[in-house]
Structures are given as structure tokens and as C-alpha cells.
Write a protein that holds these residues in place. Structure first.
Motif, mmCIF file in Angstrom:
data_model
loop_
_atom_site.group_PDB
_atom_site.id
_atom_site.type_symbol
_atom_site.label_atom_id
_atom_site.label_comp_id
_atom_site.label_asym_id
_atom_site.label_seq_id
_atom_site.Cartn_x
_atom_site.Cartn_y
_atom_site.Cartn_z
ATOM 1 N N ALA A 1 4.652 3.805 3.388
ATOM 2 C CA ALA A 1 5.361 3.138 4.480
ATOM 3 C C ALA A 1 5.911 1.788 4.049
ATOM 4 O O ALA A 1 7.038 1.416 4.412
ATOM 5 N N ALA A 2 5.125 1.048 3.265
ATOM 6 C CA ALA A 2 5.581 -0.266 2.806
ATOM 7 C C ALA A 2 6.832 -0.130 1.950
ATOM 8 O O ALA A 2 7.814 -0.882 2.120
ATOM 9 N N LEU B 1 0.465 -7.898 -2.359
ATOM 10 C CA LEU B 1 -0.813 -7.638 -1.713
ATOM 11 C C LEU B 1 -1.752 -8.835 -1.738
ATOM 12 O O LEU B 1 -2.526 -9.048 -0.798
ATOM 13 N N GLU B 2 -1.693 -9.625 -2.802
ATOM 14 C CA GLU B 2 -2.581 -10.793 -2.859
ATOM 15 C C GLU B 2 -2.220 -11.790 -1.760
ATOM 16 O O GLU B 2 -3.100 -12.420 -1.172
ATOM 17 N N ARG B 3 -0.933 -11.909 -1.473
ATOM 18 C CA ARG B 3 -0.513 -12.791 -0.380
ATOM 19 C C ARG B 3 -1.019 -12.278 0.967
ATOM 20 O O ARG B 3 -1.231 -13.056 1.899
ATOM 21 N N HIS B 4 -1.234 -10.974 1.043
ATOM 22 C CA HIS B 4 -1.694 -10.371 2.298
ATOM 23 C C HIS B 4 -3.204 -10.185 2.335
ATOM 24 O O HIS B 4 -3.721 -9.479 3.209
ATOM 25 N N SER C 1 1.412 -5.777 4.508
ATOM 26 C CA SER C 1 2.623 -5.729 3.693
ATOM 27 C C SER C 1 3.661 -4.811 4.337
ATOM 28 O O SER C 1 4.836 -5.173 4.450
ATOM 29 N N ALA C 2 3.224 -3.616 4.762
ATOM 30 C CA ALA C 2 4.157 -2.673 5.389
ATOM 31 C C ALA C 2 4.787 -3.279 6.636
ATOM 32 O O ALA C 2 6.013 -3.170 6.850
ATOM 33 N N ARG C 3 3.967 -3.911 7.442
ATOM 34 C CA ARG C 3 4.509 -4.529 8.664
ATOM 35 C C ARG C 3 5.473 -5.666 8.338
ATOM 36 O O ARG C 3 6.454 -5.883 9.050
ATOM 37 N N PHE D 1 7.581 -5.740 6.103
ATOM 38 C CA PHE D 1 8.879 -5.152 5.788
ATOM 39 C C PHE D 1 9.492 -4.445 6.997
ATOM 40 O O PHE D 1 10.584 -3.890 6.899
ATOM 41 N N GLY D 2 8.771 -4.438 8.117
ATOM 42 C CA GLY D 2 9.324 -3.851 9.337
ATOM 43 C C GLY D 2 8.724 -2.524 9.753
ATOM 44 O O GLY D 2 9.153 -1.943 10.761
ATOM 45 N N ALA D 3 7.745 -2.003 9.022
ATOM 46 C CA ALA D 3 7.145 -0.718 9.391
ATOM 47 C C ALA D 3 6.356 -0.850 10.691
ATOM 48 O O ALA D 3 5.722 -1.872 10.952
ATOM 49 N N GLU D 4 6.409 0.191 11.504
ATOM 50 C CA GLU D 4 5.578 0.292 12.699
ATOM 51 C C GLU D 4 4.385 1.203 12.384
ATOM 52 O O GLU D 4 4.532 2.186 11.647
ATOM 53 N N ILE D 5 3.235 0.886 12.961
ATOM 54 C CA ILE D 5 2.025 1.662 12.697
ATOM 55 C C ILE D 5 1.358 1.986 14.022
ATOM 56 O O ILE D 5 1.093 1.095 14.826
#
Length: 539
Positions: free
Chosen positions: A20-21, A77-80, A258-260, A262-266
Motif C-alpha cells: 500500500a505504501a 520507516l525510521e522517521r515513522h 508511511s503508507a498513510r 503517502f495518502g493510503a487509506e486503511i
């Protein structure tokens, strides 16, 4: 239009979140559908005890190693919040007395430890590690290689096969022989070629059978050892493993953030009942509530048996593909035992009144290959192991954020119970099995049993019903020779594509699956984006 997306991802485990990311990063309007109330799949941090809701446990998968730096970097990922603490040494206290400690980063101390059992083996140790490094140089890059469609005469497939051959042009005859032996030998036979001490061979055999329906004398277990020995956690140490801060669920959370970003919905609590397939093309998914969600691109990261036998109408799939998925072996016999401890184990062989170095790595109950083999043979004939083997860790020794009150969590990844225990709970038998294993640790660390405040026993049935791990297999399919590389999950479909146009397979049942690595999800998204070409505008 509210229920129309560019891409759907089925499954919110770590592979689904990685897919998704990358899809959202490309500009695709992406939705993740996860059936459970929480993300992560088997990579999850949970609070399993109602009377101790503050205690958090890495419930199933429990250590990191194989995630490529490319994924960590590109998804930031480290930032997240992604952070991994490299594990301490391997430790085994023997029932007959004494112990063995292996320090991956300290050759001198390791030599001293090994020489207590065999000077010959201590001398062989650096040669063994050098040999493994050579194997890793060959096999490591193959983990991120898309398997070619061997046997196809299509020009594109022949080109990919030629590229694979060219990439191995530097391989010597000797190295090709070593790789062939590794793929076909048992870990027992391989270790017999290198070492003589039963204790040292027992220590090295663990990685050959972990999560696998096979004892150390089964052909192919040498490869399983290699699969677990060619990664690192960013510290440059071959085959090193680590504890993610916050437990394995924190890894999934970092990928989700990370995925969110970039705009991903979960969406959680969104169980897919079936995929919408018309004329060989995927059109979306139907939830068990009846809600339809439409998209021309779908990545499924569920177990192949669920993804293709439950979610896709059989008439839409080639008969030989269906047959291959039906025959895909996914046995396990694994039991995960999580313990909350009032104090750390005090081993007779290495007494300690506080946290010691040997508490920070693997704390094994696998004294010899013969011991491990006996546990498998028990399960093979239909009874739980009389003396189970255990790959144990105490992540709270290094990750102080997991349970700040000082309670330690010991995670025991144990084997074996009969493979057919996935069909029913077997609660009483599992409790007796756990009792036997706890008694084994109590024998080498008196007082261990009385230090247990809470325990959580997860058998194959719960793994299948709650987490979608058919047969309780953590790899979504056994890592046996006939289910590797271009055969995973079926010949002709190992490139993360499926017989359905627009449907991609990013589960651990594809190549490189096994462990929390994210490679299948990454590769599935790459295949989808390559096929879509300029469909999505990169953000």
C-alpha cells in the motif's frame, strides 16, 4: 465514486502495508482492507491478559532480520518509528550441566566457548562463517530477484532467465556445488561435514528447522538455515537478528504511518468475502457485509489458499493453478508461548542476580540435533513432543519501552505438535505441552516456573483461525525445495502476478516470503506499477 479506488490491498499485515505504501507513493488512490480489528497480521504487539492489560507482548513473529535497507529507506520507516535493537548472544544451558554461549561479534570469546566442547570445532568456526558469507553473497541478492518463468518460450521470459544467468556469471564451479548441496541437504548432514560436537551442532541446527514441518535430518533444512542466516539488522553482522522497539507491532505501525503519509487509506474490521472477477479481470472486492469496493488493481497478501481458493471463483482460474494451490504444503506444528516473568531466569550454569548478557539474545532449549529430531518424530506420528524444543528470547532486556514497569516478557517459539492440530483447539493438550517445556527451563534455571506471572499459549488452530496462517505456518507455505523461487506459490506465477488480470500476489507464500521482510509486498506493488506503466502520477 466513494467506493472506487485505483488500488485495493487485501490484508493489513506487514506485506500488505508495504504494498500500500508503494502504491500510494506512486500516486494511486489506495485502500487497505484488514479483517481484524488491528493491523500487522502475525507482526503484532498485543495485550493478551485481561487481568494485566498494561503488559504488551510480541504475540507471534518476534525478531527482525531480513527487511532490505531499500524498503526501510524508501518508505522512511525510521522517521515513522522503526528502530531495531541487535540481539545479544546465543545461549544454551544444558540439562546435564554447563552451557554454551556464542558471540557473533566477538570471535575470541566464541572460540573459548566452543573449545570447551571441541578444539576442532572452534578452529572450524571462522571457516564456517566465511563459507556462509560466500553463500550469502550468492543467495542474498536472489531474495530480491523476481524469479524467472523457467520453461516459458516467451522472449520476455527468456530474457529474464538470461539476465539471471548473467548475474551469476562470476559463480565458480565450487560455489555452484555448495549452493546445490545447501538446497538439497539436511542441516544435520551439512553440520556433520563441519563439526563434531553434539552441542555445537545443536546450536546451529535451530535455524534449519524454525517454523518448519521438518526435523534436522530432512533434506532441504540446510536451505532453511541459510534463509535465516543471510540478513542483518543494519549492523553489518551477517545473520544477526534484533528486537524492534515496541515489539513487532511497532514495525507494522511504522509501515502503516508511511503508507498513510503517502495518502493510503486503511480500514480494519473489513473482511473480504470474495473478489469481483469478470472475464478473467479483477474489478474489486465484496466485504462480508455485502459492501462492494471497486478497483482495477488488487494486491492480495493473504495466504494463497485463502486468496485463490476462497476469494476467486474457481471457474476463473486455470485448473492446473488451482491444483497447485490445493497441493501447496503449509504444515507447521508450531506453538508460540508468551510468558510474563516476575524476574529473569537464574541459570545454574551461569548464576546472576540481575540482567546478564546471556539474557539479551536467544535463550534456547535445543541441546542437540538428536533432541530436536526426537521432538519432530513425536509430532510426525501424531503426538505432541514429549520434550519440545524452543527458540526463546526476552526482548524486554533490550527494549525498555515494551513494559516500562519492569515485567519481562519471554517469547518461546516452540515445536512440534501434530500438523492436524490446526483443525481443532486442543487446549488441554497445549497446556500440558507448555507445562513440559516450562519444566525443562526450570530444570536448568530453578525458580523459573514460579517466576511466571502470566502465560499465553497460541497453537496452530488459533494461528489459522485468528491470523489466517493456514496450518499455523508462519511462512504462508513450507520452505521446502519444491516450493522455493520459481515454484512459489506455483510454477508460472512466481513473478507476483496471477492468472487474473489486475490481481497480484504479495503474500509470504511468494518468493522471499518467510520472516518480516516486506519483500513480497514490495515486489507485488512493483509488478502492478510496471503493468500499469503511467496509469498513476508519481507524487
Amino acid at each position: 465514486m466513494a467506493n472506487t479506488y485505483d488500488a485495493l490491498v487485501i490484508g493489513g499485515g506487514h506485506n500488505g502495508l508495504v504494498s500500500a505504501a508503494y502504491l500510494a507513493r506512486s500516486g494511486a488512490r489506495t485502500l487497505v482492507l484488514e479483517s481484524r480489528g488491528a493491523l500487522g497480521g502475525a507482526a503484532t504487539t498485543e495485550a493478551p491478559w485481561e487481568d494485566a492489560p498494561h503488559l504488551r507482548v510480541t504475540r507471534l513473529s518476534y525478531v527482525m532480520s531480513l527487511m532490505p535497507p531499500t524498503i526501510v529507506r524508501e518508505l522512511a520507516l525510521e522517521r515513522h518509528g522503526y528502530k531495531v535493537h541487535p540481539m545479544g548472544p546465543y545461549y544454551q544451558a544444558f540439562p546435564e550441566g554447563g552451557s554454551l554461549t556464542v558471540y557473533e561479534d566477538d570471535p575470541a570469546r566464541t572460540y573459548e566457548q566452543l573449545a570447551r566442547f571441541s578444539t576442532k570445532d572452534a578452529d572450524a568456526w571462522p571457516k564456517w562463517n566465511a563459507w556462509l558469507e560466500g553463500i550469502a553473497d550468492v543467495m542474498g541478492p536472489l531474495l530480491t530477484q523476481v524469479p524467472p518463468n523457467i520453461g516459458s518460450r516467451k522472449p520476455s521470459d527468456l530474457f529474464e532467465l538470461a539476465k539471471l544467468g548473467w548475474s551469476q556469471r562470476g559463480m565458480t564451479t565450487r560455489m555452484m556445488g555448495d549452493v546445490t548441496r545447501l538446497l538439497t541437504m539436511s542441516i544435520a548432514d551439512l553440520l556433520d561435514d563441519w563439526f563434531e560436537s553434539p552441542q555445537i551442532k545443536g546450536a546451529l541446527a535451530v535455524n534449519g528447522v524454525i517454523g518448519t514441518w521438518a526435523g534436522p535430518y530432512e533434506p532441504g533444512t540446510a536451505y532453511v538455515m541459510a534463509h535465516h542466516s543471510i540478513g542483518d539488522v543494519g549492523d553489518g553482522q551477517l545473520g544477526s537478528w534484533g528486537y524492534p522497539e515496541g515489539g513487532m507491532g511497532a514495525v507494522s505501525d511504522a509501515i502503516a504511518r508511511s503508507a498513510r503519509s503517502f495518502g493510503a487509506e486503511i480500514r480494519t474490521n473489513a473482511r473480504v468475502a470474495t473478489l469481483i472477477v469478470r472475464g478473467g479481470e479483477v474489478r474489486g472486492a465484496v466485504l462480508d457485509t455485502g459492501e462492494e469496493i471497486h478497483a482495477p488493481l488488487v494486491v492480495t497478501t493473504l495466504h494463497p489458499k485463502i486468496a485463490f481458493l476462497d476469494h476467486v471463483p474457481r471457474h476463473e482460474l486455470p485448473e492446473d493453478f488451482v491444483r497447485d494451490i490445493e497441493h501447496f504444503k503449509t504444515r507447521s506444528g508450531v506453538v508460540k508461548i508468551n510468558l510474563a516473568l516476575g524476574e529473569l531466569p537464574n541459570f545454574t550454569a551461569d548464576p546472576s542476580t540481575r540482567q546478564a548478557e546471556h539474557h539479551t539474545g536467544s535463550v534456547e532449549m535445543a541441546p542437540t540435533m538428536e533432541y530436536i529430531e526426537a521432538a519432530f518424530q513425536d509430532a510426525r506420528v501424531g503426538r505432541p513432543a514429549l520434550l519440545p524444543f524452543s527458540d526463546g528470547v526476552i526482548p524486554t532486556t533490550l527494549d525498555k519501552t515494551l513494559n516500562p514497569d519492569g515485567t519481562h516478557i519471554m517469547s518461546l517459539f516452540t515445536q512440534w505438535v501434530p500438523a492436524n492440530w490446526a483443525e481443532a483447539p486442543h487446549t488441554e493438550e497445549l497446556d500440558a505441552y507448555a507445562d513440559r517445556l516450562i519444566d525443562l527451563y526450570d530444570h536448568v534455571a530453578p525458580g523459573f516456573k514460579s517466576s511466571i506471572l502470566h502465560r499465553d499459549v497460541v497453537g496452530p488452530h488459533e494461528m489459522e483461525q485468528e491470523y489466517g496462517l493456514i496450518g499455523g505456518n508462519i511462512f504462508h507455505g513450507e520452505l521446502s525445495l519444491e516450493q522455493l523461487f520459481h515454484m512459489r506459490p506455483a510454477p508460472g506465477y512466481a513473478d507476483y502476478r496471477t492468472p487474473i488480470k489486475g490481481l497480484y500476489n504479495g503474500s509470504s507464500g511468494t518468493h522471499a516470503g518467510g520472516g518480516v521482510c516486506g519483500i513480497p509486498g514490495w515486489q507485488a506493488s512493483r509488478a502492478a506499477l510496471a503493468d500499469g506503466k503511467k496509469r498513476f502520477r508519481k507524487r
